[in-house]
Design a protein around this motif. Sequence first.
Motif, PDB file in Angstrom:
ATOM      1  N   TYR A  22      -7.611  -7.139 -18.057  1.00  0.00           N
ATOM      2  CA  TYR A  22      -6.249  -7.317 -18.581  1.00  0.00           C
ATOM      3  C   TYR A  22      -5.461  -6.016 -18.705  1.00  0.00           C
ATOM      4  N   TYR A  23      -6.123  -4.865 -18.654  1.00  0.00           N
ATOM      5  CA  TYR A  23      -5.410  -3.599 -18.838  1.00  0.00           C
ATOM      6  C   TYR A  23      -4.847  -3.018 -17.535  1.00  0.00           C
ATOM      7  N   VAL A  24      -5.221  -3.577 -16.367  1.00  0.00           N
ATOM      8  CA  VAL A  24      -4.675  -3.005 -15.127  1.00  0.00           C
ATOM      9  C   VAL A  24      -3.227  -3.488 -14.973  1.00  0.00           C
ATOM     10  N   GLY A  57     -10.664  -2.106 -12.366  1.00  0.00           N
ATOM     11  CA  GLY A  57     -10.973  -1.689 -13.729  1.00  0.00           C
ATOM     12  C   GLY A  57     -11.523  -0.276 -13.670  1.00  0.00           C
ATOM     13  N   VAL A  58     -12.289   0.094 -14.686  1.00  0.00           N
ATOM     14  CA  VAL A  58     -12.840   1.458 -14.727  1.00  0.00           C
ATOM     15  C   VAL A  58     -14.314   1.445 -14.313  1.00  0.00           C
ATOM     16  N   SER A  59     -14.873   2.663 -14.098  1.00  0.00           N
ATOM     17  CA  SER A  59     -16.141   2.745 -13.368  1.00  0.00           C
ATOM     18  C   SER A  59     -17.311   2.007 -14.017  1.00  0.00           C
ATOM     19  N   ASP A  82     -12.075   6.140 -14.867  1.00  0.00           N
ATOM     20  CA  ASP A  82     -13.298   6.184 -15.679  1.00  0.00           C
ATOM     21  C   ASP A  82     -12.903   6.021 -17.145  1.00  0.00           C
ATOM     22  N   CYS A  83     -13.805   5.469 -17.936  1.00  0.00           N
ATOM     23  CA  CYS A  83     -13.548   5.307 -19.373  1.00  0.00           C
ATOM     24  C   CYS A  83     -14.180   6.496 -20.092  1.00  0.00           C
ATOM     25  N   PRO A  84     -13.381   7.342 -20.749  1.00  0.00           N
ATOM     26  CA  PRO A  84     -13.967   8.518 -21.406  1.00  0.00           C
ATOM     27  C   PRO A  84     -15.038   8.147 -22.425  1.00  0.00           C
ATOM     28  N   MET A  85     -14.839   7.013 -23.134  1.00  0.00           N
ATOM     29  CA  MET A  85     -15.817   6.628 -24.153  1.00  0.00           C
ATOM     30  C   MET A  85     -17.192   6.326 -23.551  1.00  0.00           C
ATOM     31  N   ALA A  86     -17.230   5.919 -22.287  1.00  0.00           N
ATOM     32  CA  ALA A  86     -18.491   5.530 -21.646  1.00  0.00           C
ATOM     33  C   ALA A  86     -19.518   6.663 -21.663  1.00  0.00           C
ATOM     34  N   ILE A 110     -20.730  -2.254 -23.652  1.00  0.00           N
ATOM     35  CA  ILE A 110     -20.737  -2.231 -22.179  1.00  0.00           C
ATOM     36  C   ILE A 110     -19.900  -1.070 -21.627  1.00  0.00           C
ATOM     37  N   ASN A 111     -18.973  -0.561 -22.439  1.00  0.00           N
ATOM     38  CA  ASN A 111     -18.181   0.623 -22.053  1.00  0.00           C
ATOM     39  C   ASN A 111     -19.080   1.855 -22.156  1.00  0.00           C
ATOM     40  N   SER A 112     -20.018   1.974 -21.214  1.00  0.00           N
ATOM     41  CA  SER A 112     -21.016   3.051 -21.258  1.00  0.00           C
ATOM     42  C   SER A 112     -21.543   3.284 -19.846  1.00  0.00           C
ATOM     43  N   ARG A 168     -15.511   7.167 -29.373  1.00  0.00           N
ATOM     44  CA  ARG A 168     -14.407   6.227 -29.605  1.00  0.00           C
ATOM     45  C   ARG A 168     -13.525   6.140 -28.363  1.00  0.00           C
ATOM     46  N   CYS A 169     -12.713   5.088 -28.320  1.00  0.00           N
ATOM     47  CA  CYS A 169     -11.728   4.955 -27.244  1.00  0.00           C
ATOM     48  C   CYS A 169     -10.506   5.786 -27.628  1.00  0.00           C
ATOM     49  N   PRO A 170     -10.164   6.792 -26.817  1.00  0.00           N
ATOM     50  CA  PRO A 170      -9.029   7.641 -27.192  1.00  0.00           C
ATOM     51  C   PRO A 170      -7.709   6.876 -27.246  1.00  0.00           C
ATOM     52  N   VAL A 171      -7.633   5.779 -26.530  1.00  0.00           N
ATOM     53  CA  VAL A 171      -6.376   5.009 -26.471  1.00  0.00           C
ATOM     54  C   VAL A 171      -6.196   4.186 -27.755  1.00  0.00           C
ATOM     55  N   HIS A 172      -7.250   3.504 -28.182  1.00  0.00           N
ATOM     56  CA  HIS A 172      -7.142   2.673 -29.394  1.00  0.00           C
ATOM     57  C   HIS A 172      -7.246   3.507 -30.677  1.00  0.00           C
ATOM     58  N   ALA A 173      -8.105   4.527 -30.650  1.00  0.00           N
ATOM     59  CA  ALA A 173      -8.389   5.258 -31.899  1.00  0.00           C
ATOM     60  C   ALA A 173      -7.213   6.129 -32.349  1.00  0.00           C
ATOM     61  N   PRO A 196     -10.934  -4.440 -31.871  1.00  0.00           N
ATOM     62  CA  PRO A 196     -11.864  -3.724 -32.763  1.00  0.00           C
ATOM     63  C   PRO A 196     -12.186  -2.291 -32.361  1.00  0.00           C
ATOM     64  N   GLU A 197     -11.635  -1.783 -31.270  1.00  0.00           N
ATOM     65  CA  GLU A 197     -11.798  -0.363 -30.953  1.00  0.00           C
ATOM     66  C   GLU A 197     -10.868   0.503 -31.812  1.00  0.00           C
ATOM     67  N   CYS A 198      -9.982  -0.136 -32.590  1.00  0.00           N
ATOM     68  CA  CYS A 198      -9.073   0.626 -33.456  1.00  0.00           C
ATOM     69  C   CYS A 198      -9.815   1.100 -34.707  1.00  0.00           C
ATOM     70  N   ARG A 256      -1.253   2.815 -23.788  1.00  0.00           N
ATOM     71  CA  ARG A 256      -1.556   2.721 -22.351  1.00  0.00           C
ATOM     72  C   ARG A 256      -2.854   3.451 -22.042  1.00  0.00           C
ATOM     73  N   CYS A 257      -3.753   2.807 -21.282  1.00  0.00           N
ATOM     74  CA  CYS A 257      -4.983   3.473 -20.836  1.00  0.00           C
ATOM     75  C   CYS A 257      -4.697   4.100 -19.471  1.00  0.00           C
ATOM     76  N   PRO A 258      -4.654   5.444 -19.384  1.00  0.00           N
ATOM     77  CA  PRO A 258      -4.272   6.084 -18.114  1.00  0.00           C
ATOM     78  C   PRO A 258      -5.238   5.752 -16.988  1.00  0.00           C
ATOM     79  N   ASP A 259      -6.506   5.511 -17.313  1.00  0.00           N
ATOM     80  CA  ASP A 259      -7.479   5.219 -16.256  1.00  0.00           C
ATOM     81  C   ASP A 259      -7.278   3.824 -15.686  1.00  0.00           C
ATOM     82  N   MET A 260      -7.036   2.854 -16.546  1.00  0.00           N
ATOM     83  CA  MET A 260      -6.780   1.489 -16.049  1.00  0.00           C
ATOM     84  C   MET A 260      -5.505   1.472 -15.184  1.00  0.00           C
ATOM     85  N   LYS A 261      -4.568   2.349 -15.523  1.00  0.00           N
ATOM     86  CA  LYS A 261      -3.293   2.353 -14.788  1.00  0.00           C
ATOM     87  C   LYS A 261      -3.396   3.070 -13.433  1.00  0.00           C
TER      88      LYS A 261
HETATM   89 FE1  SF4 Z   1     -12.027   3.105 -22.120  1.00  0.00          FE
HETATM   90 FE2  SF4 Z   1     -10.240   2.795 -24.022  1.00  0.00          FE
HETATM   91 FE3  SF4 Z   1      -9.431   2.742 -21.491  1.00  0.00          FE
HETATM   92 FE4  SF4 Z   1     -10.895   0.711 -22.495  1.00  0.00          FE
HETATM   93  S1  SF4 Z   1      -8.832   1.327 -23.111  1.00  0.00           S
HETATM   94  S2  SF4 Z   1     -11.202   1.749 -20.529  1.00  0.00           S
HETATM   95  S3  SF4 Z   1     -12.236   1.819 -23.912  1.00  0.00           S
HETATM   96  S4  SF4 Z   1     -10.323   4.504 -22.570  1.00  0.00           S
END
Ligand code: SF4
Length: 301
Positions: A22-24, A57-59, A82-86, A110-112, A168-173, A196-198, A256-261
Motif C-alpha cells: 500500500y505504500y508504493v 516494495g522494499v528489499s 530498502d527498509c532502514p529498520m530491517a 518481517i521488516n528485517s 524503529r521505522c524512521p518514517v513512523h517514529a 503500531p510502528e508509531c 512518506r517512505c522514500p524507499d517505497m516511493k
Molecule cells: Fe521500513 Fe518504515 Fe518504509 Fe515501512 S515505512 S518500509 S518500516 S522505513
Amino acid sequence: MTVTEEILSLKKEKDAIILAHYYVPPEVQKIADYIGDSFYLSKVAASTDAKVLVFCGVSFMGESAKILNPDKTVLMPDAEADCPMAHMADIEKIKELRSRYEDLAVVCYINSTAELKSHSDVCVTSANALKIVKALPNRHILFIPDENLGRYIASLVPEKHFIFNDGRCPVHAKVTADAVKREKEAHPEAELLVHPECVPEVLALADYIGSTSGIIQYATKSDSASFIICTEEGVLHELKEQNPTKIFYMAEDSFRCPDMKKITLEKVLAVLKDGSDPVEVDPGLADASMPPLKRMLELSK
Ligand code: SF4
Ligand code: 13P
C-alpha cells in the motif's frame, strides 16, 4: 503502447504476477494483481503458481518471497529500495540474550534482513504479531527490530516478559504526539487511525491501532465521516477507492517512505522486459530463514 499496456502484455507473456504494498505510488498500485499489507503479500507470495513475482516494495519483501519460493523468479523494480529498520538489530546481542534466558523466543518483525530472520524463532507482521506472540509457549520474548511495535504488543500481553530492541521505522517514529494533537484539535469529529510502528505517545491518542490493511478495513466499516490517518500516505489510494465519500486527513504533511516511493511504473516495465537482477538468497541463509517465516504462516492461520 503505453507503459501500462506494455506491462500488462509482458506480464501475460512471462507468466508473472505483480504484488504491491500500500505504500508504493498509486499508479503502481493500480497495475498490481495483489495489493496489500506485508502479511497479505507474504501469503500471496507463499501460495502463487505464477513463474515470476514482481514485488513492488522494499528489499525484505522480495527477499522473503524468494525464501518462500526458491524455484521462482522474484524481481524487484528497484534493488536499492530498502527498509532502514530491517537492519536495526544485532546478532551478537541475540546470541547473548539466548544464553541468558533458556526460555527465550526471538520474535522477528518481517521488516528485517534474512540474516536476522535466520537467528529468530518466528516472524510476525503488524497484522498477526498479537496472535502469534500469544500462541507462543515461551514467557520471555525478545522482539526485534521494531521497539514501538514490540512495546505495543507487550502492552496487550502483560503475562509475558518482553525485551525490546533499539530499532524503529524512521518514517513512523518521527511523528510526534504534539503534531497529532494539533490535527485532532483541527478535526475533532475525525477518528484517529494509527499504525503500531508509531511511538507509544501517539498510539495512546488513537481510536484504532492496526496494520495498513487494518486501518483500511476499519475506516471502511466505521460510520464516521472523517479520519486522521497516521501511517504512510500511500494508503490514501485504497482508502479513497473504497470510501469515495469519506474525508481523510494526514496526521503529518510529509508522511512518506522514500524507499517505497522509489518504485515507478518505468522500473516495473524495465524488470519485466529484461528480468535483470533477480533476487538471490544464499541457499544456506534461505534454509535458515525459512522456518520462522513458515512458522508465522502456520501460527497465523
Ligand atoms: Fe521500513 Fe518504515 Fe518504509 Fe515501512 S515505512 S518500509 S518500516 S522505513
Ligand atoms: P504493514 O504492511 O504490516 O502494515 O507494515 C507497514 C510497513 O511499514 C511495511 O513496510
